[in-house]
Design an enzyme around this catalytic site. Structure first.
Site, PDB file in Angstrom:
ATOM      1  N   TYR A  61       8.144  55.820  18.630  1.00  0.00           N
ATOM      2  CA  TYR A  61       9.268  54.883  18.535  1.00  0.00           C
ATOM      3  C   TYR A  61       8.781  53.486  18.165  1.00  0.00           C
ATOM      4  CZ  TYR A  61      13.564  52.405  19.401  1.00  0.00           C
ATOM      5  OH  TYR A  61      14.674  51.628  19.232  1.00  0.00           O
ATOM      6  N   VAL A 115      11.637  42.823  21.863  1.00  0.00           N
ATOM      7  CA  VAL A 115      11.358  44.260  21.714  1.00  0.00           C
ATOM      8  C   VAL A 115      12.136  44.956  22.827  1.00  0.00           C
ATOM      9  CG1 VAL A 115       9.585  46.064  21.804  1.00  0.00           C
ATOM     10  CG2 VAL A 115       9.093  43.910  20.639  1.00  0.00           C
ATOM     11  N   GLY A 116      13.067  45.820  22.429  1.00  0.00           N
ATOM     12  CA  GLY A 116      13.926  46.497  23.406  1.00  0.00           C
ATOM     13  C   GLY A 116      13.201  47.628  24.114  1.00  0.00           C
ATOM     14  N   SER A 143      15.145  40.988  24.705  1.00  0.00           N
ATOM     15  CA  SER A 143      16.108  41.749  23.914  1.00  0.00           C
ATOM     16  C   SER A 143      17.372  42.036  24.712  1.00  0.00           C
ATOM     17  CB  SER A 143      15.463  43.076  23.508  1.00  0.00           C
ATOM     18  OG  SER A 143      16.439  43.985  23.031  1.00  0.00           O
ATOM     19  N   GLN A 169      17.693  37.255  22.947  1.00  0.00           N
ATOM     20  CA  GLN A 169      18.071  37.860  21.669  1.00  0.00           C
ATOM     21  C   GLN A 169      19.390  38.585  21.830  1.00  0.00           C
ATOM     22  OE1 GLN A 169      17.757  41.540  21.158  1.00  0.00           O
ATOM     23  NE2 GLN A 169      18.844  41.326  19.209  1.00  0.00           N
ATOM     24  N   TYR A 171      22.076  41.219  20.446  1.00  0.00           N
ATOM     25  CA  TYR A 171      22.735  42.208  19.606  1.00  0.00           C
ATOM     26  C   TYR A 171      24.202  41.990  19.875  1.00  0.00           C
ATOM     27  CZ  TYR A 171      18.670  44.726  17.923  1.00  0.00           C
ATOM     28  OH  TYR A 171      17.517  45.077  17.273  1.00  0.00           O
ATOM     29  N   THR A 197      20.278  38.603  16.102  1.00  0.00           N
ATOM     30  CA  THR A 197      19.684  39.528  15.130  1.00  0.00           C
ATOM     31  C   THR A 197      20.739  40.029  14.160  1.00  0.00           C
ATOM     32  OG1 THR A 197      18.015  40.132  16.728  1.00  0.00           O
ATOM     33  CG2 THR A 197      18.349  41.663  14.910  1.00  0.00           C
ATOM     34  N   SER A 301      12.186  37.840   8.609  1.00  0.00           N
ATOM     35  CA  SER A 301      11.754  39.085   9.253  1.00  0.00           C
ATOM     36  C   SER A 301      12.440  40.255   8.572  1.00  0.00           C
ATOM     37  CB  SER A 301      12.186  39.043  10.729  1.00  0.00           C
ATOM     38  OG  SER A 301      12.131  40.335  11.329  1.00  0.00           O
ATOM     39  N   HIS A 303      12.331  43.064  10.411  1.00  0.00           N
ATOM     40  CA  HIS A 303      12.388  43.888  11.616  1.00  0.00           C
ATOM     41  C   HIS A 303      11.179  44.833  11.668  1.00  0.00           C
ATOM     42  CE1 HIS A 303      15.513  44.811  14.796  1.00  0.00           C
ATOM     43  NE2 HIS A 303      14.688  45.812  15.019  1.00  0.00           N
ATOM     44  N   ARG A 306      11.486  48.327  10.053  1.00  0.00           N
ATOM     45  CA  ARG A 306      12.197  49.378  10.785  1.00  0.00           C
ATOM     46  C   ARG A 306      13.636  49.569  10.307  1.00  0.00           C
ATOM     47  NH1 ARG A 306       9.708  50.452  15.639  1.00  0.00           N
ATOM     48  NH2 ARG A 306      11.554  50.656  16.945  1.00  0.00           N
ATOM     49  N   SER A 335       6.938  40.091  11.427  1.00  0.00           N
ATOM     50  CA  SER A 335       6.787  41.341  10.670  1.00  0.00           C
ATOM     51  C   SER A 335       5.406  41.441  10.035  1.00  0.00           C
ATOM     52  CB  SER A 335       7.884  41.518   9.607  1.00  0.00           C
ATOM     53  OG  SER A 335       9.157  41.627  10.250  1.00  0.00           O
ATOM     54  N   GLY A 357       5.255  41.106  17.631  1.00  0.00           N
ATOM     55  CA  GLY A 357       6.038  42.280  18.013  1.00  0.00           C
ATOM     56  C   GLY A 357       5.189  43.429  18.529  1.00  0.00           C
TER      57      GLY A 357
HETATM   58  C1  LIG Z   1       9.947  49.123  19.599  1.00  0.00           C
HETATM   59  C2  LIG Z   1      10.614  47.940  18.959  1.00  0.00           C
HETATM   60  C3  LIG Z   1      11.808  47.487  19.481  1.00  0.00           C
HETATM   61  C4  LIG Z   1      12.428  46.372  18.916  1.00  0.00           C
HETATM   62  N1  LIG Z   1      13.569  45.918  19.485  1.00  0.00           N
HETATM   63  C5  LIG Z   1      14.150  44.808  18.977  1.00  0.00           C
HETATM   64  C6  LIG Z   1      15.285  44.266  19.601  1.00  0.00           C
HETATM   65  O1  LIG Z   1      15.753  44.759  20.602  1.00  0.00           O
HETATM   66  N2  LIG Z   1      15.848  43.180  19.037  1.00  0.00           N
HETATM   67  C7  LIG Z   1      15.344  42.595  17.893  1.00  0.00           C
HETATM   68  O2  LIG Z   1      15.889  41.603  17.404  1.00  0.00           O
HETATM   69  N3  LIG Z   1      14.241  43.069  17.311  1.00  0.00           N
HETATM   70  C8  LIG Z   1      13.629  44.158  17.827  1.00  0.00           C
HETATM   71  N4  LIG Z   1      12.488  44.623  17.258  1.00  0.00           N
HETATM   72  C9  LIG Z   1      11.907  43.908  16.090  1.00  0.00           C
HETATM   73  C10 LIG Z   1      10.912  42.827  16.539  1.00  0.00           C
HETATM   74  O3  LIG Z   1      11.576  41.756  17.148  1.00  0.00           O
HETATM   75  C11 LIG Z   1      10.133  42.262  15.344  1.00  0.00           C
HETATM   76  O4  LIG Z   1      11.022  41.806  14.364  1.00  0.00           O
HETATM   77  C12 LIG Z   1       9.189  43.279  14.722  1.00  0.00           C
HETATM   78  O5  LIG Z   1       8.534  44.027  15.741  1.00  0.00           O
HETATM   79  C13 LIG Z   1       8.168  42.586  13.842  1.00  0.00           C
HETATM   80  O6  LIG Z   1       7.320  43.512  13.210  1.00  0.00           O
HETATM   81  P1  LIG Z   1       5.824  43.821  13.744  1.00  0.00           P
HETATM   82  O7  LIG Z   1       5.940  44.229  15.144  1.00  0.00           O
HETATM   83  O8  LIG Z   1       5.359  44.931  12.866  1.00  0.00           O
HETATM   84  O9  LIG Z   1       5.035  42.570  13.540  1.00  0.00           O
HETATM   85  C14 LIG Z   1      11.840  45.719  17.793  1.00  0.00           C
HETATM   86  C15 LIG Z   1      10.625  46.180  17.289  1.00  0.00           C
HETATM   87  C16 LIG Z   1      10.000  47.268  17.857  1.00  0.00           C
HETATM   88  C17 LIG Z   1       8.667  47.694  17.314  1.00  0.00           C
HETATM   89  O1  LIG Z   2      14.236  49.771  17.656  1.00  0.00           O
HETATM   90  C1  LIG Z   2      14.536  48.682  17.207  1.00  0.00           C
HETATM   91  O2  LIG Z   2      13.975  48.188  16.206  1.00  0.00           O
HETATM   92  C2  LIG Z   2      15.588  47.908  17.818  1.00  0.00           C
HETATM   93  O3  LIG Z   2      15.806  46.842  17.388  1.00  0.00           O
HETATM   94  C3  LIG Z   2      16.354  48.435  18.961  1.00  0.00           C
HETATM   95  C4  LIG Z   2      17.666  48.754  18.780  1.00  0.00           C
HETATM   96  C5  LIG Z   2      18.383  49.287  19.848  1.00  0.00           C
HETATM   97  C6  LIG Z   2      17.787  49.461  21.069  1.00  0.00           C
HETATM   98  C7  LIG Z   2      16.462  49.113  21.250  1.00  0.00           C
HETATM   99  C8  LIG Z   2      15.736  48.594  20.186  1.00  0.00           C
END
Ligand SMILES: Cc1cc2nc3c(=O)[nH]c(=O)nc-3n(C[C@H](O)[C@H](O)[C@H](O)COP(=O)(O)O)c2cc1C
Ligand SMILES: O=C(O)C(=O)c1ccccc1
Length: 407
Positions: A61, A115-116, A143, A169, A171, A197, A301, A303, A306, A335, A357
């Site tokens: 994940y 990071v959620g 998050s 952050q 959503y 976001t 970014s 993300h 992703r 990113s 991240g």
């Molecule tokens: C497991 C996971 C969960 C994430 N959850 C969120 C989130 O809840 N809200 C959000 O804005 N970005 C989320 N992100 C994106 C990160 O904030 C960030 O933009 C991203 O990890 C940057 O890329 P990098 O980790 O490869 O440097 C998530 C990223 C990962 C890897």
């Molecule tokens: O997985 C993610 O990138 C993310 O932003 C997310 C979205 C929902 C729940 C937890 C994380």
């Protein structure tokens, strides 16, 4: 003007700059005493170590990306195409990594990205990561999809450092009342900056998760803020513990709203007094719209690759956004940041700070709070050494002139 001409008000005592590079000798001295670091000091190796030690669902994940991973690779390629051109004989003995950011002073230009669902990585989850940030006096971004409530995370941070810097952050939920409730709770719990976001109204096609049929929040992970929210709970027919499936489905429907447009930002401005930063901006015109809407900053970014497979590498989008709004707004970057050289490059391209991240999520998974602190200290020690060895002593001195682009 000499120092004695400076008005007293301008001579506010600044804390002594933190010596981030001291971590290097701390590690070597521990070696003399017989111990080596528990985790790699090359942060790009953390993913591989996490793959070996943590379960395939959770690591998949975190490591996973949209589609076949083109955008995740583009992030690395975009940073790697830039090369630092070090300068010599410039007296780099005294260094200060601190920066002024969104109305506060930080000891270094790095924050933890939102990071959620961090409980999939470690039972101590968000509070451990947040404590690590607070211990290093760096901002933690919580998050919306956290496995611990925003109040509990605030409490954990304040226990380490009262008044620690925290960002929330969002959503952005479908329902206005739920949105207002979350914002009110976050402000009351001392979150100062709102990070909204914009790139995740839907979850992208993520084969690594699809192939394992693994999605944490359908298992009820990452719902803590919602399941503790009176406005959300009021919309449920039965209490969460009586019908978990219905509660999770309601959460999934509420969680994001793809119908939102730029006009809706006014609502957020009305309900949040502090700085607002829009995360996920890649086009200069969107950055201009953010500035026109009275926002305080953007995070350039994708993300972490992703969301839109095939999207531009975030570092390739950075110069255009900085040209468009760098004078009007705070431009942040994430990113692909994996080392001190990446921080250097992002700042040279005009970012004021970077968000970290995946590396910290792996640090958490492998060693809890200590793992996250290890990751932050490695990153900043390496950044300080890179800065000094390249002929600079402060982040503010970095310009695109410090870099050259690979042919
Ligand atoms: C497991 C996971 C969960 C994430 N959850 C969120 C989130 O809840 N809200 C959000 O804005 N970005 C989320 N992100 C994106 C990160 O904030 C960030 O933009 C991203 O990890 C940057 O890329 P990098 O980790 O490869 O440097 C998530 C990223 C990962 C890897
Ligand atoms: O997985 C993610 O990138 C993310 O932003 C997310 C979205 C929902 C729940 C937890 C994380």
């Amino acid at each position: 003007m000499t120092a004695s001409d400076t008005p007293a008000s301008a001579r506010v005592p600044q804390p002594a700059p933190k010596d981030w590079s001291a971590f290097q000798y701390e590690i070597y001295l521990n070696g003399v005493a017989g111990t080596v670091p528990r985790l790699p000091t090359d942060l790009s190796r953390l993913e591989q170590v996490a793959e070996q030690r943590l379960g395939p669902g959770p690591v998949g994940y975190v490591a996973g990306a949209a589609g076949d991973g083109k955008s995740a690779r583009a992030n690395r390629a975009a940073l790697d195409r830039w090369r630092i051109v070090p300068r010599m004989l410039r007296d780099v003995q005294r260094r200060d990594l601190s920066v002024e950011l969104l109305g506060t002073r930080l000891p270094a230009p790095v924050a933890l990205a939102p990071v959620g669902v961090l409980s999939i990585m470690h039972p101590d989850a968000e509070p451990a990561a947040a404590r690590a940030a607070a211990a290093q006096d760096l901002p933690f971004t919580l998050s919306t999809a956290s496995s611990t409530t925003l109040e509990q995370v605030a409490e954990a941070m304040d226990a380490v450092r009262p008044g620690s810097e925290r960002w929330f952050q969002l959503y952005w939920p479908r329902d206005r009342e739920v949105t207002i409730s979350l914002l009110t709770r976050a402000a009351r719990a001392g979150y100062r900056v709102l990070v909204v976001t914009l790139d995740t109204w839907l979850l992208a096609w993520r084969p690594r998760d699809l192939d394992q049929a693994y999605l944490p929040f359908l298992r009820g992970v990452g719902t803590a803020n919602y399941f503790s929210d009176p406005a959300f709970l009021a919309g449920l027919a039965k209490p969460v513990h009586e019908d978990l499936n219905a509660a999770v489905l309601h959460f999934a429907q509420m969680f994001a709203d793809p119908s939102k447009t730029w006009a809706d930002l006014e609502f957020l401005r009305e309900h949040w007094d502090g700085p607002i930063v829009l995360k996920g901006v890649l086009h200069p015109d969107d950055a201009r719209r953010a500035a026109d809407a009275g926002m305080d900053g953007v995070v350039v970014s994708n993300h972490g690759g992703r969301q839109v497979n095939g999207a531009i590498g975030a570092a390739d989008a950075l110069p255009g956004v900085v040209r468009a709004v760098g004078e009007r707004m705070t431009v942040l970057f994430d990113s692909g940041v994996r080392g001190g050289d990446d921080v250097f490059k992002a700042l040279a391209l005009g970012a004021r700070a970077v968000l970290l991240g995946r590396p910290y999520a792996y640090g958490l998974g492998l060693d809890g709070q200590a793992g996250v602190e290890h990751v932050l200290r490695c990153l900043l020690a390496e950044f300080e050494l890179t800065l000094a060895l390249s002929g600079y002593t402060e982040p503010g001195q970095l310009t695109p002139g410090a870099l050259t682009r690979e042919p």
